[in-house]
Design an enzyme around this catalytic site. Structure first.
Site, PDB file in Angstrom:
ATOM      1  N   SER A  16      -3.730   1.512   4.158  1.00 10.78           N
ATOM      2  CA  SER A  16      -4.270   2.869   4.118  1.00 10.78           C
ATOM      3  C   SER A  16      -4.344   3.377   2.677  1.00 10.78           C
ATOM      4  O   SER A  16      -5.354   3.948   2.255  1.00 10.78           O
ATOM      5  CB  SER A  16      -3.391   3.816   4.939  1.00 10.78           C
ATOM      6  OG  SER A  16      -3.330   3.398   6.274  1.00 10.78           O
ATOM      7  N   ARG A  39      -0.510  10.467  -0.823  1.00 14.93           N
ATOM      8  CA  ARG A  39       0.237  10.621   0.428  1.00 14.93           C
ATOM      9  C   ARG A  39      -0.276  11.827   1.217  1.00 14.93           C
ATOM     10  O   ARG A  39      -0.324  11.797   2.447  1.00 14.93           O
ATOM     11  CB  ARG A  39       1.750  10.717   0.190  1.00 14.93           C
ATOM     12  CG  ARG A  39       2.579  10.686   1.484  1.00 14.93           C
ATOM     13  CD  ARG A  39       4.045  10.390   1.265  1.00 14.93           C
ATOM     14  NE  ARG A  39       4.257   9.021   0.844  1.00 14.93           N
ATOM     15  CZ  ARG A  39       4.333   7.963   1.673  1.00 14.93           C
ATOM     16  NH1 ARG A  39       4.237   8.142   2.986  1.00 14.93           N
ATOM     17  NH2 ARG A  39       4.505   6.752   1.203  1.00 14.93           N
ATOM     18  N   HIS A  42      -3.297  10.621   2.852  1.00 18.02           N
ATOM     19  CA  HIS A  42      -2.863   9.723   3.920  1.00 18.02           C
ATOM     20  C   HIS A  42      -2.443  10.521   5.158  1.00 18.02           C
ATOM     21  O   HIS A  42      -2.702  10.122   6.295  1.00 18.02           O
ATOM     22  CB  HIS A  42      -1.692   8.879   3.391  1.00 18.02           C
ATOM     23  CG  HIS A  42      -1.077   7.949   4.386  1.00 18.02           C
ATOM     24  ND1 HIS A  42       0.147   8.192   4.978  1.00 18.02           N
ATOM     25  CD2 HIS A  42      -1.518   6.785   4.905  1.00 18.02           C
ATOM     26  CE1 HIS A  42       0.424   7.212   5.814  1.00 18.02           C
ATOM     27  NE2 HIS A  42      -0.558   6.337   5.792  1.00 18.02           N
TER      28      HIS A  42
END
Lengths: 213, 213
Positions: A16, A39, A42
């Site tokens: 990812s 992040r 994500h």
């Protein structure tokens, strides 16, 4: 045909992050900020955050120092609290708490006609401890943090200011940016408890990686 | 100048929904779906959901019937569980659970080399109860739900399929849509535990309003 990729659980996050890095193209964040920005993307699948995340100068180092010193992490929602990796936080002696569901907070908010989030920030300020605020929902929490700072009653180690919404959200974030507090803020309307927790985790994981090196 | 609006806590949500309705312009969802679509936008400040939310035919009525019958709500993350209004769920006799942190689930996932989310869905299927799944994180949870359905081992009352991410997320959602299960799905990469919880709450609140009428 619906195409499912066969991938080991431990490789999903890696894959990812590689996709995110690739799709960021020429919008790569500075190296120090990249683990946090990526992040958040994500967690949300929303590349807007590559443009909207604001970091006060030197905030990552300040945040790491606060974590290493065992700062108390305080959220404005139980959902943000739930998303924080408490095991990773405990490694640095960091407690994580949310006071919004406390009976005294609810009672006082009702009496004063203010949000429970606001009162829960006052409770955090009264701890008299170094605090990292992770605010993903309530603009009133950010506004009260700023007021307490202006009154000399609070000096947060870090304010993660990422409430989501349509009323006072944009303005409350700008109040925190203008306060001079070490802060990470998602400018605009977007954010959320998931984003608040994710930023705390990104900081914790960066420190863990440093330790591993 | 930073402009903060003075507004009573109870009016913030009302004002937010009015803003959302206004900004949706000519993209207003059908009346039956509007409370869900608008609450997701309220939770994310992301109007993309006006286009990406998929509702299987008749799903809102099916979901309401399942709630009224006290279906067991099962999430794939503790964060989604944390965001569900448990008091509102309890009014209908609906329990809410997440099995991902259970010791038996973790052990079995490790042995089999699969995600804990997948194993936690099998645990939910073994309950032998009417289940509403609220999946905001793990595509592997959705894939396993579909496999269990195909094997005749599971007939979910509702699948809220809104994982977020970059690996198998899009495909896992299409698998649920194609399954024929009553479902509410956020097509594409976006979603999250916050969105999953929010859809459960939107359904619960709709029923509460009906009761109040």
């Amino acid at each position: 045909m619906i195409d499912i990729v066969n991938i080991a659980p431990m490789d999903i996050e890696k894959e990812s992050f590689a996709t995110i890095t690739r799709e960021l193209g020429d919008r790569q964040p500075p190296e120090e900020l990249a683990p946090i920005v990526k992040r958040v993307i994500h967690t949300t699948a929303d590349f807007d955050y590559a443009d909207t995340l604001y970091f006060s100068p030197g905030v990552v180092e300040q945040a790491k120092a606060a974590i290493r010193a065992g700062a108390h992490i305080v959220t404005d929602t139980t959902m943000a609290l739930s998303g924080i990796n408490k095991k990773a936080a405990a490694r640095f002696g960091c407690k994580a708490d949310c006071f919004i569901a406390d009976a005294d907070v609810a009672a006082e908010a009702k009496t004063r006609g203010v949000t429970r989030a606001l009162v829960s920030m006052e409770k955090a300020a009264r701890l008299g401890e170094p605090v990292i605020f992770a605010i993903g929902n309530a603009p009133t929490a950010l506004i009260r943090i700023r007021e307490l700072m202006d009154a000399g009653e609070l000096a947060p180690k870090l304010v993660i200011g990422v409430p989501v919404g349509f009323v006072n959200v944009v303005a409350s974030k700008e109040l925190i940016i203008a306060s001079g507090a070490p802060c990470i803020v998602a400018r605009g309307r977007k954010g959320g408890s998931n984003v608040a927790a994710c930023i705390v985790n990104a900081l914790l994981y960066q420190l863990d990686e440093t330790r591993g090196q």
